[in-house]
Design an enzyme around this catalytic site. Structure first.
Site, short mmCIF file in Angstrom:
data_model
loop_
_atom_site.label_atom_id
_atom_site.label_comp_id
_atom_site.label_asym_id
_atom_site.label_seq_id
_atom_site.Cartn_x
_atom_site.Cartn_y
_atom_site.Cartn_z
N ASN A 15 -0.79 -7.07 -0.28
CA ASN A 15 0.21 -6.30 -1.03
C ASN A 15 1.59 -6.85 -0.66
O ASN A 15 2.07 -6.62 0.44
CB ASN A 15 0.08 -4.81 -0.65
N LYS A 17 4.42 -6.03 -1.86
CA LYS A 17 5.51 -5.04 -1.99
C LYS A 17 6.67 -5.67 -2.77
O LYS A 17 6.44 -6.47 -3.68
CB LYS A 17 5.94 -4.54 -0.62
N HIS A 101 -0.23 4.21 -3.49
CA HIS A 101 0.20 3.68 -2.18
C HIS A 101 1.14 4.70 -1.54
O HIS A 101 1.92 5.36 -2.24
CB HIS A 101 0.89 2.33 -2.38
N GLU A 103 3.84 4.41 -0.07
CA GLU A 103 5.27 4.23 -0.37
C GLU A 103 5.60 4.82 -1.74
O GLU A 103 6.69 5.32 -1.96
CB GLU A 103 5.63 2.74 -0.29
N GLU A 173 -5.42 4.14 4.26
CA GLU A 173 -4.22 3.61 4.90
C GLU A 173 -3.50 4.74 5.62
O GLU A 173 -2.74 5.50 4.99
CB GLU A 173 -3.29 3.02 3.84
N GLY A 179 3.19 -0.84 8.22
CA GLY A 179 4.45 -1.52 8.52
C GLY A 179 5.03 -1.15 9.87
O GLY A 179 6.19 -1.43 10.15
N SER A 219 -0.99 -2.33 9.26
CA SER A 219 -0.72 -3.32 10.31
C SER A 219 -1.92 -4.21 10.62
O SER A 219 -2.18 -4.55 11.78
CB SER A 219 -0.18 -2.64 11.58
C1 PEP Z 1 0.40 -1.88 2.92
O1 PEP Z 1 1.50 -2.09 2.42
O2 PEP Z 1 -0.51 -1.45 2.21
C2 PEP Z 1 0.22 -2.12 4.35
C3 PEP Z 1 -0.92 -1.79 4.90
O3 PEP Z 1 1.28 -2.68 5.04
P1 PEP Z 1 1.24 -3.35 6.52
O4 PEP Z 1 0.03 -4.24 6.56
O5 PEP Z 1 2.51 -4.10 6.62
O6 PEP Z 1 1.11 -2.23 7.50
#
Ligand code: PEP
Length: 258
Positions: A15, A17, A101, A103, A173, A179, A219
């Site tokens: 992803n 973003k 997601h 976000e 998630e 992040g 992460s």
């Molecule tokens: C994501 O944006 O779905 C995500 C898991 O980000 P990160 O791997 O940076 O934690």
């Protein structure tokens, strides 16, 4: 969603973003295709911003890679300024859409009801929905993880029939791990994913629960991918930050179960 009998091929999704211009994304896809040319036992996808989808999908042609959108709207067309429909995405050669997601839930007010409509619209247009669920840090500390999943999973699947054979993916998630550099341990990820599968079973039945692919996200990086993928029931990963550099994403896509 009678996915029963369907083999759960591992899936690695990057992803991006709001990073990478269209040209940068297309170059990345070409290089990634070269790096992963011999990998045929797993699926690898990248999710550029809307502006990069066309070039990325073109660059992915003739490779085993595919391209996902980071969001989708549920109507096919109409006066919805700023939105992009599943019809439009499918016409570009996009294969999947990330939906709900954290976000989008957090900054854009995306609700479980909106997620359900987006899942339905994606299925109708032949896109693979990648529906994200997960608890916040406060919810986790309050012991509410199971309760959150028991709300988000059935609500997001509200428009899917148990007998629907079209594939779909759920990404667990935990919001506190996105992040932040904090990762759920492989064991915690495995246990919560088991709960997610349980919720799918309650909502759509055992066959669907065995067929749906459930990813872990939060992460994920070169250092933890092998241990995560070694856990039973973790069918793949959704990767944010570490999907932006070719080297780290190649390493993740080339995981070997530790
Ligand atoms: C994501 O944006 O779905 C995500 C898991 O980000 P990160 O791997 O940076 O934690």
């Amino acid at each position: 969603m009678a996915h029963g009998g369907r083999k759960r091929v591992p899936l690695v999704v990057g992803n991006w973003k709001m990073f990478k211009t269209s040209a940068e994304g297309a170059r990345f896809v070409r290089e990634l295709g070269e790096e992963l040319g011999d990998v045929d036992d797993r699926e690898v996808m990248v999710a550029p911003a809307f502006t990069g989808l066309y070039e990325a999908a073109k660059a992915a042609e003739g490779t085993a890679l595919s391209v996902a959108a980071q969001d989708v709207f549920w109507e096919w067309e109409g006066p919805y300024t700023g939105e992009v429909s599943a019809t439009m995405l499918a016409a570009l050669g996009v294969k999947a859409a990330i939906i709900g997601h954290s976000e989008r839930r957090r900054y854009f007010g995306e609700t479980d009801e909106a997620v359900a409509k987006k899942v339905w619209a994606s299925l109708e247009q032949g896109l693979l929905p990648i529906m994200c669920v997960g608890e916040t840090e406060e919810e986790r500390e309050a012991g509410l993880t199971e309760e959150v999943l028991a709300r988000q999973v059935p609500a997001g699947l509200a428009s899917v029939q148990a007998q629907d054979e079209r594939p779909m993916v759920i990404a667990y998630e935990p919001v506190w791990a996105i992040g932040t550099g904090k990762t759920a341990t492989p064991e915690v990820a495995r246990d919560v994913i088991r709960q997610v599968r349980c919720q799918v079973e309650k909502t759509l039945g055992a066959e669907a629960a065995q067929g749906v692919r459930i990813l872990y996200g939060g992460s994920v990086g070169p250092d933890n991918i092998d241990r995560l993928m070694a856990q039973p029931g973790i069918d793949g990963v959704l990767v944010g930050g570490a999907s932006l550099q070719l080297g780290s994403f190649v390493r993740i896509a080339r995981y070997e179960k530790a």
